[in-house]
Design a protein around this motif. Sequence first.
Motif, PDB file in Angstrom:
ATOM      1  N   UNK A 279       0.880  -1.163  -0.122  1.00 59.08           N
ATOM      2  CA  UNK A 279      -0.052   0.018   0.074  1.00 59.08           C
ATOM      3  C   UNK A 279       1.019   1.441   0.008  1.00 59.08           C
ATOM      4  N   UNK A 280       1.990   1.274   0.657  1.00 61.44           N
ATOM      5  CA  UNK A 280       2.719   2.480   0.682  1.00 61.44           C
ATOM      6  C   UNK A 280       3.800   2.530  -0.554  1.00 61.44           C
ATOM      7  N   UNK A 281       3.894   1.657  -1.166  1.00 59.96           N
ATOM      8  CA  UNK A 281       4.540   1.725  -2.465  1.00 59.96           C
ATOM      9  C   UNK A 281       3.677   2.046  -3.515  1.00 59.96           C
ATOM     10  N   UNK A 282       2.234   1.646  -3.423  1.00 56.65           N
ATOM     11  CA  UNK A 282       1.304   2.037  -4.460  1.00 56.65           C
ATOM     12  C   UNK A 282       1.203   3.724  -4.258  1.00 56.65           C
ATOM     13  N   UNK A 283       1.213   4.354  -3.282  1.00 55.17           N
ATOM     14  CA  UNK A 283       1.327   5.710  -3.166  1.00 55.17           C
ATOM     15  C   UNK A 283       2.535   6.488  -4.127  1.00 55.17           C
ATOM     16  N   UNK A 284       3.458   5.948  -4.019  1.00 54.06           N
ATOM     17  CA  UNK A 284       4.625   6.304  -4.893  1.00 54.06           C
ATOM     18  C   UNK A 284       4.107   6.143  -6.665  1.00 54.06           C
ATOM     19  N   UNK A 285       3.480   5.157  -7.000  1.00 55.40           N
ATOM     20  CA  UNK A 285       2.831   4.959  -8.375  1.00 55.40           C
ATOM     21  C   UNK A 285       1.485   5.949  -8.641  1.00 55.40           C
ATOM     22  N   UNK A 286       0.927   6.192  -7.487  1.00 56.29           N
ATOM     23  CA  UNK A 286      -0.491   6.850  -7.671  1.00 56.29           C
ATOM     24  C   UNK A 286      -0.229   8.445  -7.803  1.00 56.29           C
ATOM     25  N   UNK A 287       0.775   8.888  -7.168  1.00 49.62           N
ATOM     26  CA  UNK A 287       0.929  10.557  -7.120  1.00 49.62           C
ATOM     27  C   UNK A 287       1.352  10.986  -8.591  1.00 49.62           C
ATOM     28  N   UNK A 288       2.029  10.403  -9.454  1.00 53.07           N
ATOM     29  CA  UNK A 288       2.413  11.058 -10.821  1.00 53.07           C
ATOM     30  C   UNK A 288       1.045  10.869 -11.503  1.00 53.07           C
ATOM     31  N   UNK A 289       0.352   9.853 -11.463  1.00 53.24           N
ATOM     32  CA  UNK A 289      -1.234   9.907 -12.068  1.00 53.24           C
ATOM     33  C   UNK A 289      -1.728  11.045 -11.592  1.00 53.24           C
ATOM     34  N   UNK A 290      -1.915  11.305 -10.579  1.00 57.26           N
ATOM     35  CA  UNK A 290      -2.777  12.484  -9.990  1.00 57.26           C
ATOM     36  C   UNK A 290      -2.065  13.815 -10.463  1.00 57.26           C
ATOM     37  N   UNK A 291      -0.652  14.003 -10.681  1.00 58.30           N
ATOM     38  CA  UNK A 291      -0.304  15.199 -11.161  1.00 58.30           C
ATOM     39  C   UNK A 291      -0.569  15.349 -12.651  1.00 58.30           C
ATOM     40  N   UNK A 292      -0.656  14.451 -13.346  1.00 53.89           N
ATOM     41  CA  UNK A 292      -0.869  14.188 -14.619  1.00 53.89           C
ATOM     42  C   UNK A 292      -2.317  14.519 -15.026  1.00 53.89           C
ATOM     43  N   UNK A 293      -3.025  13.865 -14.153  1.00 53.81           N
ATOM     44  CA  UNK A 293      -4.723  14.371 -14.439  1.00 53.81           C
ATOM     45  C   UNK A 293      -5.361  15.596 -14.000  1.00 53.81           C
ATOM     46  N   UNK A 294      -4.477  16.164 -13.110  1.00 55.36           N
ATOM     47  CA  UNK A 294      -5.025  17.275 -12.579  1.00 55.36           C
ATOM     48  C   UNK A 294      -4.180  18.586 -12.565  1.00 55.36           C
ATOM     49  N   UNK A 295      -3.179  18.366 -13.372  1.00 53.36           N
ATOM     50  CA  UNK A 295      -2.199  19.630 -13.627  1.00 53.36           C
ATOM     51  C   UNK A 295      -2.114  19.774 -15.083  1.00 53.36           C
ATOM     52  N   UNK A 296      -2.661  20.951 -15.564  1.00 54.61           N
ATOM     53  CA  UNK A 296      -2.507  21.190 -16.978  1.00 54.61           C
ATOM     54  C   UNK A 296      -1.222  21.293 -17.617  1.00 54.61           C
ATOM     55  N   UNK A 297       0.011  21.636 -16.867  1.00 54.87           N
ATOM     56  CA  UNK A 297       1.292  21.828 -17.528  1.00 54.87           C
ATOM     57  C   UNK A 297       1.786  20.300 -17.639  1.00 54.87           C
ATOM     58  N   UNK A 298       1.611  19.250 -16.848  1.00 48.80           N
ATOM     59  CA  UNK A 298       1.816  17.827 -16.863  1.00 48.80           C
ATOM     60  C   UNK A 298       1.146  17.420 -18.321  1.00 48.80           C
TER      61      UNK A 298
END
Length: 349
Positions: A279-298
């Motif tokens: 579960x803790x390792x999953x967080x490292x994989x989720x974060x870039x997906x959050x940035x990509x989906x929520x941030x226009x620059x990315x």
Amino acid sequence: MAGNGTTLTDMESEWGSAAVLILAVLLGVFIVVASLGNLLVMVSILITRKQCDRGYIFIFNLSVVDFLTAVCIMPISVSTLIHGDFIYSHAACVFNGFMVQVLFITSIHTLMYMAIYRYLAICDPFTPVHICKVGLMIAASWTLAILISSLSFGILGHFVYKPFTTQCGPVYPQDVKGWINIGIVASICFLLPLAIIVFVYVLLFRKAHRLFTRLEDPSYSSYSREVHVEQRRISITCIIIVVSFLICWTPIFAYLNYASFVHDKKSIPTLINPIVYWFSYLNSAINPLIYGLRTPIFKRIIDAICGCQKDSQSRKPPISEQSLTTTVANPDVAGPPLATFDADDLSVQ
């Protein structure tokens, strides 16, 4: 792995070959997504740094932590899972346990400072938070993590490999020093920053609500209302990041503290340990997906890489990337007179 003429590892005997295979495949996926995803985020920020505000420094730091987790921690867990035992040296075990703790503490303290940064930017939009202050916040998160982790294996305890785990970790408390170590890690490294994060975001949303309610006045420009929408999106993004962190890291925090207090360690199912760490390792994989989906620059960087650059360039840049002037109501003057400030001062990613 088990097969014709092969011997089952201790983990395969305990959990079954199917469970070991599923855990190994999942962690392999986490490694690929977390390493490539966070690398893409870091490159995107470096490429567009002139368009980014200082809030992106916190995102960059989180990406560094997640990238290090993917390349330094997860491969050891995969290897230990496959071999059924920790096959590396004692020094490697100490490094493994030390890095797991350092990266966890750095992550939650970065989230804490990111919340404080957002609140400062909202409270005083006319005075941007100085870059040196942001740098000190980042340095403080790493320094505290290294100091506390050093205490965990140098003075108050040490790191060991426990059977049926996939990584090294702090030894269970057996004396006063061990309990002091558990208390420091639990309070300073989880409960205190969590309380600060919740408190600051409550204050922030109350402040932002009063500020952006004024922007909904029909007398203000459509651009002012766009700022309202943009800031709401940014705030939601920050909350998503914090919530995902808590969902992924609370199980391991609860497990380690419960295992420290329970007398009969063997009563705890051994499969729980890899599950909570996954579960803790999953967080490292989720974060870039959050940035990509929520941030226009990315999104624009990903579009360019995927060959969609023409379409992305036709879209209007997000307000947070524009150094334009927006308007805010002045409550000290009757009617809706305007005060100007730079949109980047309010934009905190």
